[in-house]
Motif scaffolding. Structure first.
Motif, PDB file in Angstrom:
ATOM      1  N   PHE A 111       0.808  -1.222   0.000  1.00  0.00           N
ATOM      2  CA  PHE A 111       0.000   0.000   0.000  1.00  0.00           C
ATOM      3  C   PHE A 111       0.845   1.278   0.000  1.00  0.00           C
ATOM      4  O   PHE A 111       0.554   2.209  -0.766  1.00  0.00           O
ATOM      5  CB  PHE A 111      -0.964  -0.001   1.189  1.00  0.00           C
ATOM      6  N   PRO A 112       1.894   1.389   0.846  1.00  0.00           N
ATOM      7  CA  PRO A 112       2.722   2.613   0.798  1.00  0.00           C
ATOM      8  C   PRO A 112       3.330   2.859  -0.579  1.00  0.00           C
ATOM      9  O   PRO A 112       3.369   4.003  -1.051  1.00  0.00           O
ATOM     10  CB  PRO A 112       3.806   2.344   1.852  1.00  0.00           C
ATOM     11  N   LEU A 143       2.351   6.040   7.355  1.00  0.00           N
ATOM     12  CA  LEU A 143       2.394   5.913   8.813  1.00  0.00           C
ATOM     13  C   LEU A 143       0.997   5.701   9.387  1.00  0.00           C
ATOM     14  O   LEU A 143       0.781   4.812  10.223  1.00  0.00           O
ATOM     15  CB  LEU A 143       3.041   7.149   9.431  1.00  0.00           C
ATOM     16  N   LEU A 144       0.036   6.522   8.949  1.00  0.00           N
ATOM     17  CA  LEU A 144      -1.333   6.384   9.449  1.00  0.00           C
ATOM     18  C   LEU A 144      -1.935   5.039   9.051  1.00  0.00           C
ATOM     19  O   LEU A 144      -2.666   4.415   9.831  1.00  0.00           O
ATOM     20  CB  LEU A 144      -2.200   7.529   8.927  1.00  0.00           C
ATOM     21  N   GLY A 194      -7.050   0.567   8.591  1.00  0.00           N
ATOM     22  CA  GLY A 194      -5.982   1.273   7.885  1.00  0.00           C
ATOM     23  C   GLY A 194      -6.512   2.412   7.030  1.00  0.00           C
ATOM     24  O   GLY A 194      -5.902   3.487   6.963  1.00  0.00           O
ATOM     25  N   ILE A 195      -7.649   2.201   6.383  1.00  0.00           N
ATOM     26  CA  ILE A 195      -8.251   3.244   5.546  1.00  0.00           C
ATOM     27  C   ILE A 195      -8.864   4.345   6.404  1.00  0.00           C
ATOM     28  O   ILE A 195      -8.703   5.544   6.117  1.00  0.00           O
ATOM     29  CB  ILE A 195      -9.317   2.629   4.616  1.00  0.00           C
ATOM     30  N   LEU A 196      -9.551   3.980   7.474  1.00  0.00           N
ATOM     31  CA  LEU A 196     -10.198   4.980   8.324  1.00  0.00           C
ATOM     32  C   LEU A 196      -9.181   5.894   9.004  1.00  0.00           C
ATOM     33  O   LEU A 196      -9.491   7.051   9.309  1.00  0.00           O
ATOM     34  CB  LEU A 196     -11.065   4.298   9.379  1.00  0.00           C
ATOM     35  N   PHE A 197      -7.984   5.417   9.220  1.00  0.00           N
ATOM     36  CA  PHE A 197      -6.951   6.225   9.865  1.00  0.00           C
ATOM     37  C   PHE A 197      -6.371   7.289   8.938  1.00  0.00           C
ATOM     38  O   PHE A 197      -5.490   8.054   9.352  1.00  0.00           O
ATOM     39  CB  PHE A 197      -5.832   5.319  10.394  1.00  0.00           C
TER      40      PHE A 197
END
Length: 275
Positions: A111-112, A143-144, A194-197
């Motif tokens: 993802f990154p 990071l988030l 991961g998406i909500l962050f």
């Protein structure tokens, strides 16, 4: 310049952009595939230790909760039993589960890099001032996302599994969870967190675009809390414990987003004053 020639140049420019985007996506897909193949090969660790970890009482989170329960004198907080068994009811279920888990791990790990490739495509279209203001975007998003994944894996997933493994409508019923159901629940929670962050990053760009402001976010804070609870209900199984646990950090992220929006507004006001 003739109109037909101008149209051809615009079409070529548009096609060039599409070609560039295609190669960014291809490189991202290659990276995800490499991680997925590595995860497929490391089956014992990825599936046996990571994915199935929350289904065992020796999981790190359960041990820490029991230590916390002993520390504060609350035995109910300790999770030392999980009353369920995982079963595979279809002939191809285990193989397809192996493939889907490998792709999921590849997507999470890649993802990154995926965002970095997309950002490389978007960045040339930004103005110099916008590029300067968006420095560190890839690092912040990555990071988030990692923090959200860890939060979902180590807290939300085990709490949800514990809730469903102990919930019974009648003592005579035994919990035999299908493997695919367990996998889909864990992966949905982990990736969803991961998406909500990404909330602070989204607010940052919306504030830069003038779509939202700190005053607007403060005015709709109560509404945002309701939305956060709804989002928590979507990405987690429908039990109140996991929904509250995911809502608390999201509320903190929302408050952080207000602070970020306020700083952007002060900086833009200072720049307008100087100019």
């Amino acid at each position: 310049m003739p109109l037909d020639q101008m149209t051809d140049e615009k079409e070529m420019s548009f096609l060039d952009h599409l070609e560039e985007l295609r190669w960014h996506l291809i490189r991202s897909l290659i990276a995800i595939t490499v991680f997925a193949v590595a995860a497929f090969i490391m089956k014992n660790f990825v599936i046996g230790q990571v994915i199935l970890g929350p289904s065992r009482t020796d999981f790190w989170s359960y041990q820490k909760l029991c230590q916390l329960a002993d520390l504060i004198g609350t035995p109910a907080l300790c999770i030392d039993t999980l009353s369920f068994e995982l079963v595979s009811r279809k002939l191809s279920s285990q193989f397809m589960t192996h493939v889907s888990i490998s792709f999921f791990v590849g997507l999470v790990l890649g993802f990154p890099y995926l965002f970095w490739e997309i950002w490389r495509f978007i960045k040339p279209g930004l103005r110099p001032q916008e590029r300067k203001a968006s420095r560190g975007a890839t690092f912040s998003v990555s990071l988030l996302f990692i923090l959200g994944v860890l939060f979902g894996y180590f807290l939300i997933a085990p709490i949800s599994i514990r809730f469903f493994s102990t919930y019974q409508v009648d003592p005579s019923l035994q919990n035999l969870f299908d493997l695919s159901s367990y996998i889909s629940t864990v992966t949905m929670i982990v990736f969803g967190c991961g998406i909500l962050f990404q909330l602070p990053v989204i607010v940052y760009f919306l504030t830069r675009a003038g779509i939202v402001s700190s005053a607007l976010m403060k005015a709709y804070r109560k509404h945002a809390i309701i939305v956060i609870l709804v989002l928590g209900a979507i990405v987690t199984p429908p039990d109140p414990f996991s929904q509250v646990l995911i809502a608390l950090p999201l509320m903190m992220l929302y408050q952080m987003s207000i602070v970020i929006a306020k700083r952007i507004e002060k900086r833009e006001a200072r720049q307008n004053k100087d100019s």
